[in-house]
Design a protein around this motif. Structure first.
Motif, PDB file in Angstrom:
ATOM      1  N   LYS A  88       0.804  -1.226   0.000  1.00  0.00           N
ATOM      2  CA  LYS A  88       0.000   0.000   0.000  1.00  0.00           C
ATOM      3  C   LYS A  88       0.836   1.276   0.000  1.00  0.00           C
ATOM      4  CE  LYS A  88      -4.003  -2.167   2.204  1.00  0.00           C
ATOM      5  NZ  LYS A  88      -3.512  -3.534   1.931  1.00  0.00           N
ATOM      6  N   ASP A  89       2.162   1.166   0.128  1.00  0.00           N
ATOM      7  CA  ASP A  89       3.007   2.360   0.132  1.00  0.00           C
ATOM      8  C   ASP A  89       4.385   1.983  -0.401  1.00  0.00           C
ATOM      9  OD1 ASP A  89       4.846   1.630   2.503  1.00  0.00           O
ATOM     10  OD2 ASP A  89       2.833   1.429   3.359  1.00  0.00           O
ATOM     11  N   PRO A  90       5.194   2.978  -0.773  1.00  0.00           N
ATOM     12  CA  PRO A  90       6.509   2.694  -1.357  1.00  0.00           C
ATOM     13  C   PRO A  90       7.423   1.857  -0.460  1.00  0.00           C
ATOM     14  CG  PRO A  90       5.886   4.964  -1.794  1.00  0.00           C
ATOM     15  CD  PRO A  90       4.868   4.420  -0.837  1.00  0.00           C
ATOM     16  N   ALA A  91       7.385   2.103   0.833  1.00  0.00           N
ATOM     17  CA  ALA A  91       8.255   1.339   1.738  1.00  0.00           C
ATOM     18  C   ALA A  91       7.874  -0.137   1.738  1.00  0.00           C
ATOM     19  CB  ALA A  91       8.170   1.912   3.150  1.00  0.00           C
ATOM     20  N   SER A  92       6.575  -0.407   1.754  1.00  0.00           N
ATOM     21  CA  SER A  92       6.112  -1.797   1.732  1.00  0.00           C
ATOM     22  C   SER A  92       6.437  -2.459   0.402  1.00  0.00           C
ATOM     23  CB  SER A  92       4.593  -1.851   1.986  1.00  0.00           C
ATOM     24  OG  SER A  92       4.289  -1.335   3.260  1.00  0.00           O
ATOM     25  N   LYS A  93       6.340  -1.682  -0.684  1.00  0.00           N
ATOM     26  CA  LYS A  93       6.699  -2.226  -1.996  1.00  0.00           C
ATOM     27  C   LYS A  93       8.184  -2.554  -2.046  1.00  0.00           C
ATOM     28  CE  LYS A  93       6.357  -1.361  -6.957  1.00  0.00           C
ATOM     29  NZ  LYS A  93       5.900  -0.425  -8.022  1.00  0.00           N
ATOM     30  N   ALA A  94       9.008  -1.689  -1.482  1.00  0.00           N
ATOM     31  CA  ALA A  94      10.446  -1.942  -1.453  1.00  0.00           C
ATOM     32  C   ALA A  94      10.766  -3.207  -0.661  1.00  0.00           C
ATOM     33  CB  ALA A  94      11.174  -0.746  -0.847  1.00  0.00           C
ATOM     34  N   ARG A  95      10.070  -3.389   0.467  1.00  0.00           N
ATOM     35  CA  ARG A  95      10.273  -4.596   1.275  1.00  0.00           C
ATOM     36  C   ARG A  95       9.886  -5.838   0.473  1.00  0.00           C
ATOM     37  NH1 ARG A  95       7.129  -3.431   5.231  1.00  0.00           N
ATOM     38  NH2 ARG A  95       8.712  -2.523   6.587  1.00  0.00           N
ATOM     39  N   MET A  96       8.785  -5.741  -0.253  1.00  0.00           N
ATOM     40  CA  MET A  96       8.331  -6.858  -1.069  1.00  0.00           C
ATOM     41  C   MET A  96       9.366  -7.222  -2.126  1.00  0.00           C
ATOM     42  SD  MET A  96       6.890  -7.345  -4.357  1.00  0.00           S
ATOM     43  CE  MET A  96       5.986  -5.849  -4.748  1.00  0.00           C
ATOM     44  N   LEU A  97       9.887  -6.210  -2.812  1.00  0.00           N
ATOM     45  CA  LEU A  97      10.882  -6.468  -3.851  1.00  0.00           C
ATOM     46  C   LEU A  97      12.164  -7.041  -3.257  1.00  0.00           C
ATOM     47  CD1 LEU A  97      10.394  -3.268  -6.024  1.00  0.00           C
ATOM     48  CD2 LEU A  97       9.705  -5.604  -6.607  1.00  0.00           C
ATOM     49  N   GLN A  98      12.528  -6.565  -2.072  1.00  0.00           N
ATOM     50  CA  GLN A  98      13.720  -7.094  -1.401  1.00  0.00           C
ATOM     51  C   GLN A  98      13.614  -8.596  -1.220  1.00  0.00           C
ATOM     52  OE1 GLN A  98      15.303  -5.485   2.559  1.00  0.00           O
ATOM     53  NE2 GLN A  98      14.158  -7.291   3.183  1.00  0.00           N
ATOM     54  N   TRP A  99      12.496  -9.059  -0.666  1.00  0.00           N
ATOM     55  CA  TRP A  99      12.325 -10.487  -0.405  1.00  0.00           C
ATOM     56  C   TRP A  99      12.109 -11.283  -1.687  1.00  0.00           C
ATOM     57  CZ3 TRP A  99      14.322 -12.224   3.716  1.00  0.00           C
ATOM     58  CH2 TRP A  99      14.284 -11.490   4.905  1.00  0.00           C
ATOM     59  N   ALA A 100      11.467 -10.662  -2.674  1.00  0.00           N
ATOM     60  CA  ALA A 100      11.268 -11.347  -3.955  1.00  0.00           C
ATOM     61  C   ALA A 100      12.613 -11.630  -4.628  1.00  0.00           C
ATOM     62  CB  ALA A 100      10.383 -10.500  -4.874  1.00  0.00           C
ATOM     63  N   PHE A 101      13.502 -10.627  -4.616  1.00  0.00           N
ATOM     64  CA  PHE A 101      14.820 -10.834  -5.211  1.00  0.00           C
ATOM     65  C   PHE A 101      15.662 -11.792  -4.368  1.00  0.00           C
ATOM     66  CE2 PHE A 101      14.308  -6.367  -7.113  1.00  0.00           C
ATOM     67  CZ  PHE A 101      13.853  -6.883  -8.328  1.00  0.00           C
ATOM     68  N   TYR A 102      15.519 -11.705  -3.065  1.00  0.00           N
ATOM     69  CA  TYR A 102      16.327 -12.540  -2.175  1.00  0.00           C
ATOM     70  C   TYR A 102      16.004 -14.025  -2.376  1.00  0.00           C
ATOM     71  CZ  TYR A 102      18.563 -14.295   2.055  1.00  0.00           C
ATOM     72  OH  TYR A 102      19.371 -14.986   2.932  1.00  0.00           O
ATOM     73  N   ILE A 103      14.724 -14.356  -2.371  1.00  0.00           N
ATOM     74  CA  ILE A 103      14.351 -15.767  -2.493  1.00  0.00           C
ATOM     75  C   ILE A 103      14.737 -16.313  -3.867  1.00  0.00           C
ATOM     76  CG2 ILE A 103      11.972 -15.366  -3.302  1.00  0.00           C
ATOM     77  CD1 ILE A 103      13.021 -18.072  -0.768  1.00  0.00           C
ATOM     78  N   ALA A 104      14.643 -15.463  -4.906  1.00  0.00           N
ATOM     79  CA  ALA A 104      14.968 -15.914  -6.261  1.00  0.00           C
ATOM     80  C   ALA A 104      16.464 -16.026  -6.494  1.00  0.00           C
ATOM     81  CB  ALA A 104      14.350 -14.965  -7.281  1.00  0.00           C
ATOM     82  N   ASN A 105      17.233 -15.082  -5.960  1.00  0.00           N
ATOM     83  CA  ASN A 105      18.663 -15.036  -6.254  1.00  0.00           C
ATOM     84  C   ASN A 105      19.534 -15.777  -5.250  1.00  0.00           C
ATOM     85  OD1 ASN A 105      18.129 -13.397  -8.479  1.00  0.00           O
ATOM     86  ND2 ASN A 105      18.390 -11.511  -7.319  1.00  0.00           N
ATOM     87  N   ASP A 106      19.162 -15.702  -3.971  1.00  0.00           N
ATOM     88  CA  ASP A 106      20.035 -16.229  -2.920  1.00  0.00           C
ATOM     89  C   ASP A 106      19.629 -17.608  -2.414  1.00  0.00           C
ATOM     90  OD1 ASP A 106      22.012 -13.892  -1.664  1.00  0.00           O
ATOM     91  OD2 ASP A 106      20.282 -13.100  -2.706  1.00  0.00           O
ATOM     92  N   VAL A 107      18.353 -17.941  -2.562  1.00  0.00           N
ATOM     93  CA  VAL A 107      17.870 -19.203  -1.998  1.00  0.00           C
ATOM     94  C   VAL A 107      17.534 -20.233  -3.074  1.00  0.00           C
ATOM     95  CG1 VAL A 107      16.095 -20.280  -0.557  1.00  0.00           C
ATOM     96  CG2 VAL A 107      16.978 -18.000   0.035  1.00  0.00           C
ATOM     97  N   GLU A 108      16.768 -19.838  -4.065  1.00  0.00           N
ATOM     98  CA  GLU A 108      16.233 -20.823  -5.009  1.00  0.00           C
ATOM     99  C   GLU A 108      17.294 -21.626  -5.761  1.00  0.00           C
ATOM    100  OE1 GLU A 108      12.635 -21.276  -8.209  1.00  0.00           O
ATOM    101  OE2 GLU A 108      13.630 -19.343  -8.083  1.00  0.00           O
ATOM    102  N   PRO A 109      18.369 -21.035  -6.292  1.00  0.00           N
ATOM    103  CA  PRO A 109      19.326 -21.854  -7.043  1.00  0.00           C
ATOM    104  C   PRO A 109      19.904 -23.013  -6.231  1.00  0.00           C
ATOM    105  CG  PRO A 109      19.682 -19.531  -7.491  1.00  0.00           C
ATOM    106  CD  PRO A 109      18.701 -19.594  -6.354  1.00  0.00           C
ATOM    107  N   SER A 110      20.335 -22.741  -5.010  1.00  0.00           N
ATOM    108  CA  SER A 110      20.875 -23.807  -4.167  1.00  0.00           C
ATOM    109  C   SER A 110      19.783 -24.784  -3.754  1.00  0.00           C
ATOM    110  CB  SER A 110      21.548 -23.213  -2.927  1.00  0.00           C
ATOM    111  OG  SER A 110      22.629 -22.388  -3.291  1.00  0.00           O
ATOM    112  N   MET A 111      18.600 -24.267  -3.497  1.00  0.00           N
ATOM    113  CA  MET A 111      17.471 -25.119  -3.127  1.00  0.00           C
ATOM    114  C   MET A 111      17.175 -26.127  -4.229  1.00  0.00           C
ATOM    115  SD  MET A 111      13.545 -23.870  -2.399  1.00  0.00           S
ATOM    116  CE  MET A 111      13.149 -23.728  -4.150  1.00  0.00           C
TER     117      MET A 111
END
Length: 206
Positions: free
Chosen positions: A85-108
């Motif tokens: 609902k706000d830019p800060a929340s969107k930034a948090r969402m993108l942070q975790w979206a990139f994190y799970i895709a880049n840092d976790v998923e390949p090794s998983m």
């Protein structure tokens, strides 16, 4: 109407789950992968997705591939109730979206392939062990976050949670032993996968 191309037992499941969370009607077009004569290799599909992978969507002429990009697009366009609902929340969402895709998923994925999914004669335990050592500290970051916060989106389950859960779902459905090392994350993931929309999408997959 949105057309969703792919098998439900693939990353197309993530898009189906998002559609259920958002009440987006869609037409499913089954596209096979990793089998002899896979539909994904046919010229008509390669014209939609040059990577010859799934999923792909056609939203009234807007053709997209890459499941995370698809879900972010659909969630924003169709006003998903999970959308920040706000830019800060969107930034948090993108942070975790990139994190799970880049840092976790390949090794998983490497761990799952070489310990559970591949035929025994094709598994390489050395690769699996190396992937485990890479993913353990990444998983700990999420475990530590959940020790302080109810969700990845803050106090309520939101789009950041969806992006993480839609990727980590395979660990849960395959009863991945690694989850036992991270009880808070496992409990959060179980609750995520038991959401009504997730259950609807799971029926399609399972």
């Amino acid at each position: 109407m949105v057309k969703l191309y792919g098998q439900y037992r693939s990353r197309a499941f993530r898009v189906a789950w998002l559609c259920k969370e958002t009440n987006i009607p869609y037409e499913h077009v089954n596209v096979t992968i990793n089998v002899e004569g896979a539909t994904a290799k046919e010229p008509w599909y390669a014209a939609l997705n040059p990577n010859k992978r799934v999923p792909t969507i056609d939203d009234e002429g807007i053709v997209m591939w890459e499941s995370a990009a698809i879900n972010l697009y659909l969630a924003e366009k169709y006003k998903c109730p999970l959308w920040p609902k706000d830019p800060a929340s969107k930034a948090r969402m993108l942070q975790w979206a990139f994190y799970i895709a880049n840092d976790v998923e390949p090794s998983m994925i490497t761990m799952q392939r070489h310990r559970h999914l591949l035929p025994p004669d094709q598994r390489n335990e050395k690769l699996a062990a190396e992937a485990e050592q890479q993913v353990l500290p990444k998983m700990q970051v999420m475990e530590d976050h959940l020790a302080k916060h109810r969700c990845f989106s803050g106090n309520e389950w939101g789009m950041a949670d969806f992006m993480v859960a839609s990727v980590a779902y395979s660990m849960w459905i395959n009863k991945f032993p690694l989850l036992e090392k991270f009880p808070k994350f496992k409990a959060w993931l179980t609750a995520s996968c038991e959401r009504p929309a997730a259950k609807e999408a799971r029926k399609l997959r399972e």
